[in-house]
Every structure is written in structure tokens, then in C-alpha cells.
Design an enzyme around this catalytic site. Structure first.
Site, PDB file in Angstrom:
ATOM      1  N   ASP A  38       0.867  -1.174   0.000  1.00 14.88           N
ATOM      2  CA  ASP A  38       0.000   0.000   0.000  1.00 14.88           C
ATOM      3  C   ASP A  38       0.911   1.235   0.000  1.00 14.88           C
ATOM      4  O   ASP A  38       2.123   1.120   0.204  1.00 14.88           O
ATOM      5  CB  ASP A  38      -0.867  -0.056   1.265  1.00 14.88           C
ATOM      6  CG  ASP A  38      -1.684   1.202   1.471  1.00 14.88           C
ATOM      7  OD1 ASP A  38      -2.389   1.607   0.533  1.00 14.88           O
ATOM      8  OD2 ASP A  38      -1.602   1.793   2.567  1.00 14.88           O
ATOM      9  N   ASP A  40      -0.279   5.168   0.985  1.00 16.37           N
ATOM     10  CA  ASP A  40      -0.583   6.148   2.035  1.00 16.37           C
ATOM     11  C   ASP A  40      -0.534   5.509   3.414  1.00 16.37           C
ATOM     12  O   ASP A  40      -1.223   4.512   3.675  1.00 16.37           O
ATOM     13  CB  ASP A  40      -1.976   6.753   1.815  1.00 16.37           C
ATOM     14  CG  ASP A  40      -2.008   7.692   0.615  1.00 16.37           C
ATOM     15  OD1 ASP A  40      -1.048   8.435   0.426  1.00 16.37           O
ATOM     16  OD2 ASP A  40      -3.013   7.658  -0.129  1.00 16.37           O
ATOM     17  N   GLU A  85     -14.805   4.143   7.763  1.00 15.84           N
ATOM     18  CA  GLU A  85     -13.728   3.313   7.204  1.00 15.84           C
ATOM     19  C   GLU A  85     -12.979   2.547   8.299  1.00 15.84           C
ATOM     20  O   GLU A  85     -12.653   1.377   8.144  1.00 15.84           O
ATOM     21  CB  GLU A  85     -12.733   4.187   6.414  1.00 15.84           C
ATOM     22  CG  GLU A  85     -11.582   3.414   5.819  1.00 15.84           C
ATOM     23  CD  GLU A  85     -10.512   4.315   5.220  1.00 15.84           C
ATOM     24  OE1 GLU A  85      -9.353   4.209   5.641  1.00 15.84           O
ATOM     25  OE2 GLU A  85     -10.843   5.134   4.326  1.00 15.84           O
ATOM     26  N   SER A 153      -2.599   1.316  -4.553  1.00 19.24           N
ATOM     27  CA  SER A 153      -3.099   2.434  -3.756  1.00 19.24           C
ATOM     28  C   SER A 153      -4.505   2.861  -4.135  1.00 19.24           C
ATOM     29  O   SER A 153      -4.842   2.965  -5.313  1.00 19.24           O
ATOM     30  CB  SER A 153      -2.157   3.632  -3.925  1.00 19.24           C
ATOM     31  OG  SER A 153      -2.697   4.777  -3.288  1.00 19.24           O
ATOM     32  N   ALA A 154      -5.296   3.160  -3.103  1.00 16.45           N
ATOM     33  CA  ALA A 154      -6.624   3.740  -3.314  1.00 16.45           C
ATOM     34  C   ALA A 154      -6.523   5.265  -3.436  1.00 16.45           C
ATOM     35  O   ALA A 154      -7.529   5.958  -3.496  1.00 16.45           O
ATOM     36  CB  ALA A 154      -7.539   3.364  -2.152  1.00 16.45           C
ATOM     37  N   LYS A 202      -9.486  -3.887  -3.170  1.00 16.10           N
ATOM     38  CA  LYS A 202      -8.165  -4.162  -3.738  1.00 16.10           C
ATOM     39  C   LYS A 202      -8.081  -5.583  -4.295  1.00 16.10           C
ATOM     40  O   LYS A 202      -7.301  -5.855  -5.182  1.00 16.10           O
ATOM     41  CB  LYS A 202      -7.077  -3.897  -2.705  1.00 16.10           C
ATOM     42  CG  LYS A 202      -6.876  -2.396  -2.462  1.00 16.10           C
ATOM     43  CD  LYS A 202      -5.677  -2.104  -1.605  1.00 16.10           C
ATOM     44  CE  LYS A 202      -5.404  -0.600  -1.555  1.00 16.10           C
ATOM     45  NZ  LYS A 202      -4.231  -0.275  -0.735  1.00 16.10           N
ATOM     46  N   ASP A 227      -1.577  -0.998   5.809  1.00 13.08           N
ATOM     47  CA  ASP A 227      -1.943  -0.360   7.068  1.00 13.08           C
ATOM     48  C   ASP A 227      -3.428  -0.509   7.365  1.00 13.08           C
ATOM     49  O   ASP A 227      -3.937   0.100   8.296  1.00 13.08           O
ATOM     50  CB  ASP A 227      -1.554   1.132   7.069  1.00 13.08           C
ATOM     51  CG  ASP A 227      -2.524   1.975   6.266  1.00 13.08           C
ATOM     52  OD1 ASP A 227      -3.087   2.938   6.819  1.00 13.08           O
ATOM     53  OD2 ASP A 227      -2.747   1.661   5.090  1.00 13.08           O
TER      54      ASP A 227
END
Length: 289
Positions: A38, A40, A85, A153-154, A202, A227
Site C-alpha cells: 500500500d 498512504d 472506514e 493504492s486507493a 483491492k 496499514d
């Protein structure tokens, strides 16, 4: 190797299992390894000197490219959806449509700002974005050993790439799956490309990009860095996986989330702003013990 993981921020539910995975991966050789991470708050810092560091979206939100009204709207979305979230009590299938709703609205707001492609580098340069301490060693060592690094990554791919480019570590072994901006012929943002990647889909993103994993079918051993619990699905496209070592950064809401992270990740790093542990693992896997 386990001795090197004995600093206070490192938690493991089953240290013996971690040792077995590492030994199996070492035996197979570093030419069978790939890293899936990931971005961020995994490769980048969560906080610096007590202040939160920006995500890819935050870099834009905080920049001069965005009007004050737009900043207020984006902040309202964050305040509404971020608590959802990270809420461990709500099932993922309940959160999923809400995450899609959040990022679809956020992207629509950004598109209204008519952001110019050539302004992104300045927005990144002026931001407080920080890769975690030890990033240079991680990126450079993987490159030197020709180990592929997939960053999943989102966030916003254009911003992400600019962060690692400005840090001098956007090496040829790095590939990025993310949300990319679609600019018109005059370089103005008009839309976002393709399917939205968010924190909880993902797995679908991994399976859509089977071509990438097909190319790496000789690398069935995975080091995964994330994370969030949604990051655990990033390796679902890997062919005939033999071993996976999952390292999770637990940055926030530690007491509420610690047990769920220990159940899901092999190694959990609690409020650790460095890449020391992934680097130790990587050096071990490449024979630099």
C-alpha cells in the site's frame, strides 16, 4: 532473524510461524520474491512531530489548486466517511457502498476544479508529504536486486508517482496500481480513469490486473506491506503463491484495532514511523544478514 524484530513497536501473534515463512523464502531465493505494498500511511508517514502527514488525496485537498469552498466540501466528506472506514464494529459489506460513495463524490468535486496536469509537481513539492524513514534503502535495495515492487493504492496515482519521483526512488522495478486522472488535450483534469480503487476492493483490482501477476509467476513468494485490513487482499492475483509474509502498520486507534491486526498480519508495527522492520526482512531475504 526474530531477534532483529525485538523492538517495542513490533508485535507478533506467532513468532515461530514468522521464522518458518522467512526461512522458506530465504531457501527459495530472492529471485522468487516480489513486494506488494500500500502507499498512504504504509510507505508514507502517518505523522511527523505530532502532526498528521497528508495522503495523496490530502496533498491535493491542501494545495493551492483547490478553492476554499472545495476544501470545505472535501473536509466534510472526510469527517463523514473516515470514521466509518476505520470502524471495526461495522462489517465490510456494509462499509463498501459507503466508500464508493465517498470517493466518487470526492473525485467529482476535484474534477470541477479544472486542475492542470503541470501543477501537480508543485502541489507535491509544497506539501508536507513524507515517505517513512528508511525509504531510500527499501526502494534502492529492491531495485539493485531486481525485486519487483507493486504499489497498490486507493489514492491518486499521478500524485503518488510524483511523490516517489521527487524522492528519487521511482525506479524501473516499481509498478503502480491506483486511481489515475484523465486530462484533456490541454492538460486539464476532466475525469478519473477506469474503475475506482478504494480501500475495500483491492482484491478486485488485483484480479483485474492478472497480466501483471502472470509476468511474475516465477515469483510466488510475497512480502506484503499495508496499514488496513483491506490491504490484505492486494496479493490475491498472485499465481500459485508459496509464501506470504504480511507486515501491517497500526498507526491509529491502536487499542481498538490491535487484536484484529494481530489476527490478520504476521507482524504488526505499532506507531512505528520507519521502514526498519521491512528493511531488516528485505536484507535477510537477499542474504545481507
Amino acid at each position: 532473524m526474530i531477534a532483529e524484530l525485538s523492538n517495542p513497536s513490533v508485535c507478533m501473534k506467532d513468532p515461530q510461524r514468522v521464522q518458518e515463512i522467512l526461512e522458506s523464502m530465504v531457501k527459495a531465493g530472492s529471485n522468487t520474491v516480489q513486494v506488494i505494498s500500500d502507499f498512504d500511511m504504509t510507505l508514507t508517514r502517518f505523522a511527523y512531530n505530532g502532526k498528521r502527514c497528508p495522503t495523496c488525496h490530502n496533498i491535493l485537498d491542501n494545495s493551492r489548486l483547490i478553492s476554499n469552498d472545495c476544501k470545505v466540501e472535501l473536509k466534510e466528506l472526510l469527517d463523514t466517511y473516515y470514521p466509518i472506514e476505520i470502524d471495526c464494529t461495522r462489517p465490510v459489506d456494509e462499509k463498501l457502498p459507503l466508500m464508493v460513495e465517498w470517493w466518487t463524490k470526492a473525485h467529482e468535486i476535484l474534477v470541477q476544479q479544472e486542475i492542470k496536469k503541470d501543477q501537480l509537481a508543485v502541489a507535491v513539492r509544497e506539501s508536507e508529504a513524507k515517505l517513512r524513514d528508511g525509504y531510500q534503502l527499501l526502494f534502492d535495495h529492491l531495485h539493485e536486486h531486481s525485486i519487483p515492487l507493486l504499489i497498490f493504492s486507493a489514492g491518486i496515482g499521478d500524485i503518488l508517482e510524483e511523490v516517489i519521483r521527487q524522492a528519487g526512488v521511482f525506479h524501473p522495478n516499481v509498478k503502480v496500481f491506483s486511481n489515475y486522472m484523465d486530462f484533456d488535450e490541454s492538460g486539464v483534469l476532466r475525469a478519473f480513469k477506469g474503475e475506482l480503487i478504494h480501500i475495500y476492493n483491492k482484491r478486485e483490482g488485483a484480479l483485474l490486473n492478472t497480466g501483471h501477476f502472470q509476468e511474475l509467476r516465477t515469483r510466488p513468494n510475497v512480502l506484503l506491506l499495508g496499514d488496513s485490513l483491506g490491504d490484505l487482499n492486494m496479493a490475491d492475483g498472485v499465481h500459485d503463491m508459496e509464501n506470504i509474509l504480511k507486515i501491517g502498520f497500526l498507526n491509529d486507534k491502536v487499542e481498538e484495532r490491535k487484536q484484529s491486526y494481530l489476527d490478520a498480519y504476521d507482524i504488526v508495527l505499532v506507531r512505528d514511523e520507519t521502514l526498519e522492520v521491512p528493511n531488516a526482512v528485505m536484507l535477510y531475504l537477499t542474504g545481507n544478514k
